[in-house]
Each structure stands twice: as C-alpha cells, then as structure tokens.
Design an enzyme around this catalytic site. Structure first.
Site, PDB file in Angstrom:
ATOM      1  N   ALA A  76       0.843  -1.199   0.000  1.00 38.16           N
ATOM      2  CA  ALA A  76       0.000   0.000   0.000  1.00 38.16           C
ATOM      3  C   ALA A  76       0.874   1.243   0.000  1.00 38.16           C
ATOM      4  O   ALA A  76       0.532   2.260  -0.614  1.00 38.16           O
ATOM      5  CB  ALA A  76      -0.939   0.002   1.203  1.00 38.16           C
ATOM      6  N   ALA A 205      -2.836  -6.388   0.634  1.00 39.88           N
ATOM      7  CA  ALA A 205      -3.470  -7.670   0.978  1.00 39.88           C
ATOM      8  C   ALA A 205      -3.193  -8.082   2.410  1.00 39.88           C
ATOM      9  O   ALA A 205      -3.998  -8.787   3.035  1.00 39.88           O
ATOM     10  CB  ALA A 205      -2.968  -8.747   0.012  1.00 39.88           C
ATOM     11  N   THR A 244       8.484  -6.901 -13.638  1.00 40.28           N
ATOM     12  CA  THR A 244       7.794  -8.174 -13.899  1.00 40.28           C
ATOM     13  C   THR A 244       6.760  -8.445 -12.821  1.00 40.28           C
ATOM     14  O   THR A 244       7.064  -8.341 -11.625  1.00 40.28           O
ATOM     15  CB  THR A 244       8.828  -9.321 -13.943  1.00 40.28           C
ATOM     16  OG1 THR A 244       9.766  -9.025 -14.976  1.00 40.28           O
ATOM     17  CG2 THR A 244       8.176 -10.663 -14.197  1.00 40.28           C
ATOM     18  N   CYS A 329       7.762   3.263  17.149  1.00 34.85           N
ATOM     19  CA  CYS A 329       9.224   3.216  17.212  1.00 34.85           C
ATOM     20  C   CYS A 329       9.779   3.487  15.827  1.00 34.85           C
ATOM     21  O   CYS A 329       9.701   2.650  14.944  1.00 34.85           O
ATOM     22  CB  CYS A 329       9.688   1.858  17.704  1.00 34.85           C
ATOM     23  SG  CYS A 329       9.147   1.576  19.378  1.00 34.85           S
TER      24      CYS A 329
HETATM   25  N1  PLP Z   1      -2.055   2.956   5.096  1.00 38.91           N
HETATM   26  C1  PLP Z   1      -2.531   2.525   6.263  1.00 38.91           C
HETATM   27  C2  PLP Z   1      -3.768   3.149   6.830  1.00 38.91           C
HETATM   28  C3  PLP Z   1      -1.885   1.485   6.938  1.00 38.91           C
HETATM   29  O1  PLP Z   1      -2.356   1.079   8.107  1.00 38.91           O
HETATM   30  C4  PLP Z   1      -0.731   0.909   6.357  1.00 38.91           C
HETATM   31  C5  PLP Z   1      -0.003  -0.168   7.051  1.00 38.91           C
HETATM   32  O2  PLP Z   1       0.536   0.014   8.097  1.00 38.91           O
HETATM   33  C6  PLP Z   1      -0.272   1.395   5.133  1.00 38.91           C
HETATM   34  C7  PLP Z   1      -0.963   2.420   4.537  1.00 38.91           C
HETATM   35  C8  PLP Z   1       0.958   0.845   4.473  1.00 38.91           C
HETATM   36  O3  PLP Z   1       0.731  -0.460   4.038  1.00 38.91           O
HETATM   37  P1  PLP Z   1       1.908  -1.418   3.525  1.00 38.91           P
HETATM   38  O4  PLP Z   1       2.391  -2.128   4.734  1.00 38.91           O
HETATM   39  O5  PLP Z   1       1.257  -2.355   2.565  1.00 38.91           O
HETATM   40  O6  PLP Z   1       2.932  -0.579   2.888  1.00 38.91           O
END
Ligand code: PLP
Length: 392
Positions: A76, A205, A244, A329
């Site tokens: 994400a 995911a 890829t 942290c």
């Molecule tokens: N956005 C939110 C609200 C999250 O809680 C997180 C994960 O901690 C992320 C983005 C980032 O996700 P990822 O661990 O897939 O980079």
C-alpha cells in the site's frame, strides 16, 4: 493462542489464510506452467496473464472498481506514493495544491512532503477529538488551485471511519481527484469506488489475511486513466508501474478478495462481537479512556489509554499480548503517536495507549486471556504509581 501469547495486532499485519497460501503455492508449482506475463509469444505467458486477469476481477469486484485499471504494486505504501505523487505530477499544469489530514499514514504524509519539496503546497486538515476529518473542514481547505485530496477511509490507530462518500461528492463537484487509502478498511467495510466517488484507491493484501508484499492502486477510469510513474523500467502496466508482475502474489491478493466477498459480512459481525467482549472486560478499569469515535470505527480495532500508568511499564507488563502501543518506534527513538496527539492526547496519555486489533483467527479464549492480562497489568501499575498528595 500460541506459546508467545495472544496475537492482537492484526492492524499491523494478519496471518496468511491457508486458502490463500494454497492458491499461491499452486502458482509456484512448476506444473502450473506459468511464465512471464509480459511474454506474448507462448502459452506460459498467456496462462500467467489469465491468472492475473482473474485476480484483477476479484480485487476490483470487491470495491466496485474497474479490473482493467488495477495497477499492482509491492505494498500500500507504494500504491499511495504512485497515487498521490503520480496523480499530482500528472495534473501539475492545473494547480499545485493538495489537501490531506494530520492523521494520515506516513506513506501519505511522506508523499506530500516529497511533493512540497518540488513546489506543491499541502494543507493538513485537523481532525476533531474523535479522529473525524469532517467534510466541512476539507471543503474549507480547498483552493482554486487544488488538484488532489488524499484521505484514509479508516484510521489505522483509532479505527475511526471517515465519511468518504460526502468528501468524494464535494471533490467531484469541483472536479478534483480524491485518493483514498483503504489499507485498513478493505474487508472490514464495504468500499465502492463509484458510489463513493473515489478516483484513486490504495490497497494491500496483508491486513486482510493475504500475503505481504502486494498492493494495488485502482484508478477510476471515469475520471483518471493515467498517473506519472514513480518507478522506471520496462513498459509493464502501461508504463505506470514497470517491473515483472509476481503472479503468485497477485493470485494471493485475488483469492484474499474472493474470500472477503463471500465471508466479510459474517466475519465482521464476529469481529464486532469479540471487540465488544474485550471492551466489556476492561471498560470499568479506573482511568481508562476509549480513543477514536465511539461508533464510527472499524469493527476490529480498540484503542484505549490508561491514566496513572507509565507507557513503557505498561508495554513491558503486556509482554504476553502482541498489541501496538501509542509510541511508534521509528529508528532508535520512541515518539508518542502523532495521531493520538492530533486528537488532543498529552504525550503521557499517548504513550500509555494500547491498540488491540483482532481478526480471522482470533478466538473468544484469546480475548479472555487479553482481558485478564490487561486488567492485571493496569491494576498492578496503578497501585504502584505515586498517589496525588491530599491538600489540607
Ligand atoms: N495505510 C494505512 C492506513 C496502513 O495502516 C498501512 C499499514 O501500516 C499502510 C498504509 C501501508 O501499508 P503497507 O504495509 O502495505 O505498505
């Protein structure tokens, strides 16, 4: 329950569902005959493309998105970088102002900071004391040169849920793009890119019992068909995110969403009941405060702070519980959470905060154990804490 205690940190990451792992393993089997999906000249490539197309239908289907506009990413975080930076840069000629909130995930805040370094301006809307970022405050922050609004659907620390449909409608009226970070809400709340007027949606995911290492940025083709890439390489994914494609990861994400489509309604009712069990078990502790909105919040997160105990001692006393605390942290230093401070908590209260988050494999027995451990820890630490001096 495991030998290392109860795992109540699903909002950080969730264990992979065995059905997802099986689908992924199947792709890794040489008998599956999968090649590079970019290989157009043989059946191995075609089979890989077909698996990816099915996964795109499954992911897009769950959020009412368009399967042809799913851009696979590694997380994400990467989807957010691509969505925020890529869309802002693509629309730069229209204006250089963005709106976000003070309680976004660091992936959004750091993407905004990167844009500020190249000349964009960013307004950071303050939440109210429950963590709600109101549509009125967002509207007040908009300017004629605003090109993008980026908000999270649900906050990762508090669980507070934003009124995305209302914010989407006001962005649509002004022809602005809305990027939504739904990393926490996927599988916990219905998401509807069309109905909520979401233009760019970032997902992963691993918070929903899928594999870590795969995310997606979904574009709403009615309003946005291109973003500037933030990675450069081959022409994969129309050049917007080259590299890829990892078929097994993508199939894992698709399977995760298929399971959610079938089970989310029942599962979220179960999460809500378990969270209620937890809250009922601890709510009478003196000095306990619920952080976040009492009703508009995710079904699987409970964030509390405790008066009269010191954060570090509390974390130490909860060693048998895998939970998150109100100090994130980063590198060597433990800073009190900026989210909790933004909703008005003192540094001490933020540090003495605990986020419990549960999920698919959490049992009532684990919740019972968590209640016992938490009560014992708080009661012991409050008894040890210096008592206020009585005047007179
Ligand atoms: N956005 C939110 C609200 C999250 O809680 C997180 C994960 O901690 C992320 C983005 C980032 O996700 P990822 O661990 O897939 O980079």
């Amino acid at each position: 329950m495991t030998d290392s205690g109860a795992y109540l940190d699903y909002a950080a990451t969730a264990p992979v569902d065995p059905r997802v792992a099986a689908a992924m393993l199947d792709c890794l089997d040489v008998q599956a005959g999968l090649g590079n999906p970019a290989a157009l000249s043989h059946a191995f490539g075609a089979r890989a493309r077909s698996r990816i197309a099915t996964a795109a239908e499954e992911v897009a289907g769950l959020v009412h998105g368009a399967a042809d506009f799913v851009i696979w990413t590694g997380s994400a975080t990467e989807a957010i970088n691509l969505g925020v930076i890529g869309a802002a840069r693509f629309r730069r000629s229209r204006g250089q102002h963005l709106v976000t909130s003070r309680i976004e995930h660091s992936a959004v805040l750091a993407s905004c900071a990167a844009l500020e370094r190249e000349g964009f301006e960013v307004s950071y809307v303050a939440p109210d004391a429950d963590g709600i970022v109101s549509p009125e405050r967002v509207a007040a922050a908009l300017r004629p040169d605003t090109v993008l609004v980026s908000l999270m659907h649900a906050n990762n620390e508090l669980g507070t849920v934003q009124d995305i449909a209302a914010i989407g409608a006001l962005c649509r009226d002004r022809e602005l793009l809305l990027h939504v970070d739904a990393a926490q809400s996927l599988g916990k709340l219905p998401l509807d890119m069309r109905g909520q007027s979401i233009d760019l949606l970032s997902l992963n995911a691993h918070k929903a019992c899928g594999p870590p290492g795969i995310g997606a940025l979904l574009l709403n083709p009615d309003t946005v068909r291109r973003v500037e890439p933030v990675l450069f390489g081959g022409g994969q994914q129309r050049g917007m995110r080259p590299g890829t494609l990892p078929v097994h990861q993508i199939v894992g994400f698709g399977t995760t969403c298929r399971i959610l489509r079938d089970e989310m309604a029942a599962e979220t009712r179960r999460f809500a009941a378990l969270r209620e069990q937890l809250w009922e078990g601890i709510r009478d502790l003196p000095g306990l405060r619920l952080n976040g909105h009492p009703r508009r919040r995710l079904c699987h997160i409970l964030n509390v702070s405790v008066d009269g105990v010191e954060g570090e001692s509390l974390r130490y006393a909860l060693n048998d519980l895998a939970v998150s605390s109100g100090s994130a942290c980063t590198s060597a230093t433990a800073e009190p959470s900026y989210v909790l401070r933004a909703i008005g908590l003192s540094d001490a209260a933020a540090e003495a905060s605990i986020r419990f988050s549960l999920g698919r494999f959490t049992t009532a027995r684990e919740i019972g154990f968590a209640v016992t451990v938490f009560r014992a820890a708080v009661e012991k630490l409050q008894a040890l804490a210096p008592q206020p001096l009585c005047a007179g």
